[in-house]
Enzyme design. Structure first.
Site: not given
Length: 375
Positions: A166, A259, A335
């Site tokens: 992403h 991420h 994350e």
């Protein structure tokens, strides 16, 4: 007064900008997609007063809850990014700032430019223990690049690390820069011990097209790459197709996918408890990895994170699930927050590029803790 995003990773639309106290903006959607949240633009002004910049479509973005307790980042030199006063009313995001120079940049998080990405690759390849490999091309014709760190030998573990599926999650590539900096340090005992036991296959940017285009979540064709791992194609998701193909050639003993999370103000990991082959061996490896990282840095925690998948109910199109099942290996999604780390807040900078790099360095002791037990 001028506002522009006509540069690498830039994203903003100017709706109105007739005075410092009336600047109306909107974030542009990812190409061929409804995803949007990443912004990055420059304000040039001669007005020595507070400027009020309103992002009018924040409430309809991909993750509107991510704006709660969020503060935008700004920079005068594009090196140091600090937090600025930001408010969210459920519909619009309002940034207020008194510029101390004629030109100031604003962004969702500290940007990681394509030029810095290229510098990272080519500075790393200058190390005797690192090789730069081109896997193929993206839809926009950019290189899909991988770094191999360590000398491949029989018996060595294969550790794969990817980042920025992403593209708006720039903290992921900042983490890779920190990790590489330590891994290539010949005087670091952890790095030397690891490279005696393992070879690292590192893809610092899985989505260079989306990165340059200023996307939040998708590639040039509007595909969410982290939903393409079961059936990728060269037509829609060549980035995943090429990396997946290389994984099948080398094998994988440990996989880490970096991420950023819009909502949760913590660093955490998500594993593969929902894949069909999940077993006690993987559980033990997961626990050892987490326990080591907890001991190494207070930036990491295990109390807050995603809900666990039910057995056999994992989304197999996600990288961590597909890799974990395909290779029956320890696989984690890592994350980091766009906001601050609520357990260790920093009022001036929040969670930042520098802290992301340091977390990358701290990942290596956790890898070392499990490396001998991976198979």
């Amino acid at each position: 007064m001028k506002i522009t995003s006509n540069f690498d990773s830039g994203n903003i639309e100017v709706l109105q900008a007739d005075s410092p106290d009336n600047i109306q903006l909107a974030i542009r959607k990812d190409n061929q997609s409804d995803f949007y949240q990443w912004f990055h633009f420059r304000l040039s002004t001669e007005h020595a007063q507070e400027h009020t910049l309103v992002i009018t479509n924040a409430g309809d973005s991909a993750y509107p809850d991510g704006w709660k307790d969020y503060q935008a980042v700004a920079s005068y030199d594009r090196q140091t990014w600090f937090r600025v006063d930001t408010e969210y009313d459920g519909k619009a995001l309002t940034i207020k700032h008194f510029p101390e120079a004629e030109s100031v940049y604003f962004a969702y998080f500290a940007p990681y430019s394509y030029e810095r990405h290229m510098d990272l690759l080519h500075q790393a390849q200058c190390d005797y223990n690192c090789q730069l490999v081109e896997l193929g091309e993206t839809l926009d014709g950019r290189d899909m690049s991988m770094l191999i760190v360590g000398e491949p030998e029989e018996g060595k573990k294969k550790i794969w690390i990817t980042a920025r599926q992403h593209p708006g999650e720039t903290m992921a590539e900042w983490l890779i820069e920190g990790l590489l900096d330590r891994l290539l340090d010949e005087d670091d005992g952890v790095a030397r011990a690891l490279l005696a036991k393992a070879v690292f296959y590192i893809v610092p940017n899985m989505n260079p097209d989306g990165s340059v285009r200023g996307h939040l979540r998708t590639n040039a064709a509007g595909m969410n790459l982290n939903r393409e791992w079961l059936t990728p194609s060269m037509e829609k998701s060549p980035e995943v197709f090429l990396v997946r193909q290389k994984m099948l050639e080398t094998g994988v003993d440990l996989f880490l996918d970096m991420h950023g999370d819009e909502n949760l103000p913590y660093n955490f990991v998500a594993g593969t408890e929902g894949v069909p082959s999940y077993n006690d061996r993987i559980t033990q490896l997961e626990n050892l990895f987490k326990q080591t990282l907890l001991a190494v840095t207070p930036e990491f925690q295990t109390e807050f994170g995603y809900d666990l998948d039910e057995p056999g109910k994992a989304n197999m199109t996600v990288a961590t699930a597909w890799v974990g099942e395909q290779f029956n290996c320890l696989a984690y999604t890592v994350e980091m927050p766009f906001k601050d780390n609520a357990n260790l807040p920093d009022e001036a900078y929040g969670w930042s590029d520098v802290r992301s790099m340091k977390l990358g360095q701290d990942m290596l002791p956790a890898v070392l803790a499990v490396v001998d037990k991976l198979r």
